[in-house]
Design an enzyme around this catalytic site. Structure first.
Site, PDB file in Angstrom:
ATOM      1  N   GLY A 199       0.877  -1.270  -0.131  1.00  0.00           N
ATOM      2  CA  GLY A 199      -0.057   0.117  -0.175  1.00  0.00           C
ATOM      3  C   GLY A 199       0.688   1.438  -0.155  1.00  0.00           C
ATOM      4  N   SER A 200       0.232   2.388   0.372  1.00  0.00           N
ATOM      5  CA  SER A 200       1.016   3.658   0.338  1.00  0.00           C
ATOM      6  C   SER A 200       0.444   4.929   0.341  1.00  0.00           C
ATOM      7  CB  SER A 200       2.015   3.517  -0.671  1.00  0.00           C
ATOM      8  OG  SER A 200       2.924   2.643  -0.666  1.00  0.00           O
ATOM      9  N   ASN A 201       1.088   6.061   1.111  1.00  0.00           N
ATOM     10  CA  ASN A 201       0.499   7.341   0.818  1.00  0.00           C
ATOM     11  C   ASN A 201       1.419   8.186   0.189  1.00  0.00           C
ATOM     12  OD1 ASN A 201      -1.785   7.134   2.584  1.00  0.00           O
ATOM     13  ND2 ASN A 201      -0.401   7.003   4.457  1.00  0.00           N
ATOM     14  N   ASN A 236      -3.968   4.961  -2.247  1.00  0.00           N
ATOM     15  CA  ASN A 236      -4.213   3.526  -2.774  1.00  0.00           C
ATOM     16  C   ASN A 236      -5.768   3.841  -3.461  1.00  0.00           C
ATOM     17  OD1 ASN A 236      -2.434   2.270  -0.140  1.00  0.00           O
ATOM     18  ND2 ASN A 236      -1.491   2.426  -2.351  1.00  0.00           N
TER      19      ASN A 236
END
Length: 807
Positions: free
Chosen positions: A241-243, A513
């Site tokens: 995932g990620s920001n 995401n």
């Protein structure tokens, strides 16, 4: 700059030998002077605080050599384990039925993993791609880096003693080749495509006997909800995932861009990031994180631009339903003409057992598979079968794309590298530059499934899967249903650059995401094909919370790197802001202050009402009530269907603020509250216990409180810990925030950058850099990046070594 750095290389070479002061994980003192091989591969590695190496080299082969050496010093066991996977030898060393680990595929067992990866190796897929001219194949620079990386890794194995107990004195730590390094890159590229389907690729077999006459698969078409759930299991994987957010110059204090990158990745194993700076004087100078076993920086920054990635909503593979020859289930028809499937027979050595031989079946589209998920079978009958098409299974372009980023001087250069190499497999790219530009783009390798093609060529099952999830199932018997080619596409069957959802120079460009649609609330992106993601659909809580935060930051203006740092550790809980007040009020209104648990027991919840009312709505380590709300929310989501969770439904006209108003009348609400309270009491955990007392990791025998929370609460600083009530609460973090970077620029030549590798640089428990940055993460502290020469040379922890091959 060029001559000054070259003088530094020569000076370092003269003053330091290969035995000079490496970190304890990397060196054994007293080595004799080493002499270069005829290849002359060598590099100067300068270590600063927290074991971060600054690798200085004369060319790309030397740079790869220094990178391979330094990665081996920190992560030799993790790397070696991955190369066992790529060679198809896990069953030989660890047993056929043991779990495969999941670092490079979703295979459940070592045997399935070995059958797949040995099949890739024996088909010479990687060699064929290496032989292609760039940009289809890797450039000379990347080939040199891969060759150098392998040489550096091997040199470290020859010259150093392994101290990590995970692989000391084991037979499976062996030298590698350029081919192994390339194979790792290919596995990473296809991990969300073929890598997801390893079990069914290796198990698919043609029907025999009565099974050959089974009816068409469409007779058991699942519902749209089942298909959407299956897609979520496949391509909504919480393991990645990620920001990331980029701010335009008019929102910042000095008119220059800002970038905050926060990838969420596993804390252990082969998907870890590893920090370094790579410098070839006059050619390349970049800092950042690399995925283990890869020679280039994956996410990072240089003097002009910074970038990060977030896992995208694009569906990286599709299926083709095959019409089979009624006399031979291994022959399929295209426009009425028969084509035989290709047999890939693979033999795998097994520990303490006889070798296992299995056959895989491949078509013009890809391998035959027999399920989309456990809920959606794709049976191979006498009439039909299914083949998987994954364009990333032939994508060795990721390293060249990343190298283009490393050399970029602007966000326009970042986009140009994406357009030229087209090597990003399953992520979005977010970037900012010192001139004040911002960029978001979902420029990734996807099968060229247009909405028109899906409408015209979807099978009966595909008409359910495509609108529900973006998973296309096309009629493989029709030549006019081939994926075709876009103008500018590097290879046929993928989208060209003009099709990619892209947002340039918005005040902010943010992704957590979610789909490209809500990259910026005031400039929604539309018009892309369904396979990229949805438009006008409900956002996740993390996306909603992130947009609220960064939109307010952009409106406030005057932003600096310090503001990015504050955002990373704000630990705000959007679910708490939306619902905690309603929960507290409904809790207080319960008759007698009791609720009935799922086991029928009446539970006194009055203490929970008070704690949720005064909770500060954060997941800071000192926050009281945070753990209670976290455990309640997890149970609530299980007890109450998503469609009944909120009283005010989602509206595409107000996507960031809807849905809202928790439905405390929903059946299951009070049960979830009772169960959460009972769970904590049974574990001896006070309802008002500070989060950090029960969300921690143990390093060097000491508890380190861990800030942050699960993405399902909407927390930016994602931490997905493992619950162990008997062990004290959340006692491990298998996944979450990983390589953090907050980057900006001032009037100097040096970027203003703060970084943090949450799980630290080395997984060797005997390394001094096994937990040092984890302690910083526990205290919400950052590392000041040493990018410019003056900063590197002034480091009080500076240690320099020249590494090279022996004859």
């Amino acid at each position: 700059m060029r001559s000054r750095l070259r003088r530094l290389v020569l000076g370092a070479t003269a003053l330091f030998t290969a035995a000079s002061a490496l970190p304890a994980a990397a060196a054994t003192a007293g080595q004799a002077e080493q002499h270069p091989s005829p290849d002359g591969l060598s590099a100067v590695i300068r270590y600063t605080e927290y074991g971060i190496p600054h690798i200085l080299a004369k060319n790309y082969a030397d740079l790869g050599f220094g990178t391979g050496w330094a990665q081996a010093a920190d992560e030799v066991c993790t790397l070696a384990d991955g190369f066992v996977t790529l060679r198809g030898e896990r069953s030989r060393y660890f047993g056929a039925d043991a779990p495969a680990g999941g670092d490079l595929s979703a295979a459940r067992t070592n045997l399935a993993s070995d059958l797949y990866f040995r099949g890739v190796r024996e088909s010479r897929t990687v060699e064929k791609l290496l032989a292609e001219r760039a940009p289809v194949g890797p450039s000379r620079e990347v080939r040199d880096m891969m060759r150098g990386w392998a040489a550096g890794y091997n040199a470290w194995l020859r010259q150093k003693k392994i101290t990590d107990p995970a692989c000391a004195d084991v037979p499976w730590v062996r030298p590698v080749t350029e081919l192994d390094v390339a194979a790792r890159g290919l596995a990473i590229a296809s991990i969300s495509g073929e890598g997801r389907f390893v079990d069914t690729i290796t198990a698919a077999q043609p029907p025999t006997g009565a099974g050959a006459g089974t009816g068409a698969p469409s007779a058991r078409t699942p519902g749209a909800k089942t298909v959407a759930k299956a897609a979520g299991e496949l391509w909504g994987d919480p393991g990645m995932g990620s920001n990331a957010v980029a701010f335009r110059g008019d929102t910042t204090a000095n008119g220059r861009g800002l970038l905050l990158g926060n990838p969420h990745y596993p804390w252990d194993g082969g998907r870890r990031f590893w920090q370094s700076q790579q410098t070839i004087p006059g050619e390349l100078n970049v800092s950042g994180g690399s995925l283990l076993g890869t020679p280039a920086i994956s996410i990072g920054f240089n003097a002009h631009v910074a970038w990060s990635h977030t896992v995208s909503t694009g569906i990286p593979a599709n299926f083709h339903q095959l019409t089979l020859d009624p006399d031979d289930p291994t022959t399929y028809l295209v426009d009425g003409r028969p084509e035989r499937m290709k047999k890939r027979t693979v033999t795998v050595a097994v520990k303490d057992g006889t070798p296992v031989t299995r056959t895989q079946w491949w078509t013009r589209y890809g391998p035959v598979v027999t399920s989309l998920s456990s809920q959606v079978p794709l049976p191979w009958t006498g009439k039909a079968a299914y083949a998987l098409n994954d364009p990333n299974a032939a994508n060795l372009r990721f390293a060249d794309t990343s190298l283009g980023f490393s050399k970029a001087r602007s966000t326009a250069d970042v986009l140009a590298s994406l357009d030229r190499h087209q090597g990003i497999p399953w992520v979005n790219t977010i970037a900012a530059d010192r001139a004040g530009h911002s960029l978001y783009t979902q420029s990734q390798v996807l099968p060229r499934i247009t909405d028109e093609l899906a409408e015209r060529c979807s099978t009966e099952l595909g008409r359910t899967t495509y609108p529900a999830s973006g998973i296309a199932i096309l009629d493989g018997s029709r030549g006019d249903c081939a994926l075709g080619s876009d103008p500018g596409a590097v290879v046929p069957g993928i989208f060209g650059p003009a099709r990619m959802p892209t947002l340039k120079d918005a005040p902010y460009a943010e992704n957590s995401n979610g789909t490209a649609w809500m990259t910026n609330a005031d400039r929604p992106l539309t018009g892309y094909e369904r396979i990229f993601g949805t438009v006008g659909t409900q956002l996740g809580l993390r996306t909603r919370g992130a947009i609220e935060d960064v939109d307010a930051m952009a409106d406030r203006g005057g932003l600096t790197v310090r503001d990015l740092q504050r955002q990373q550790f704000a630990n705000r809980v959007p679910a708490g802001d939306l619902a905690a007040g309603d929960v507290a009020r409904a809790c207080t209104a319960l008759p007698g202050g009791t609720a009935t648990g799922s086991d029928g027991t009446a539970v006194d919840v009055t203490g929970a009402c008070d704690e949720l009312r005064v909770w500060d709505r954060t997941m800071d380590t000192g926050s009281r009530g945070a753990l209670l709300f976290d455990r309640f929310w997890r149970r609530l989501e299980q007890a109450v269907p998503a469609g009944r969770l909120w009283k005010v439904p989602f509206s595409a006209a107000d996507p960031v603020r809807t849905p809202n108003t928790l439905n405390t009348d929903a059946p299951g609400f009070s049960t979830a509250l009772a169960d959460a309270v009972a769970e904590l009491r049974a574990a001896g955990i006070a309802l008002d216990a500070p989060l950090g007392a029960h969300q921690f990791v143990v390093r060097d025998g000491k508890r380190l409180p861990v800030p942050g929370g699960t993405g399902r609460l909407g927390v930016w600083n994602v931490i997905e810990p493992a619950w162990d009530a008997a062990g004290g609460g959340y006692t491990d973090v298998p996944f979450g925030s990983s390589h953090l970077q907050a980057v900006g620029w001032d009037g100097s030549r040096c970027p203003v950058a703060r970084t943090l590798l949450t799980y630290s640089q080395s997984s060797n428990p005997k390394s001094p850099h096994f937990a040092d940055q984890t302690r910083l993460f526990s205290g919400e502290k950052w590392v000041t990046s040493r990018f410019c020469e003056k900063d590197i040379r002034s480091s009080p922890k500076l240690k320099v070594v020249r590494v090279h091959e022996r004859r």
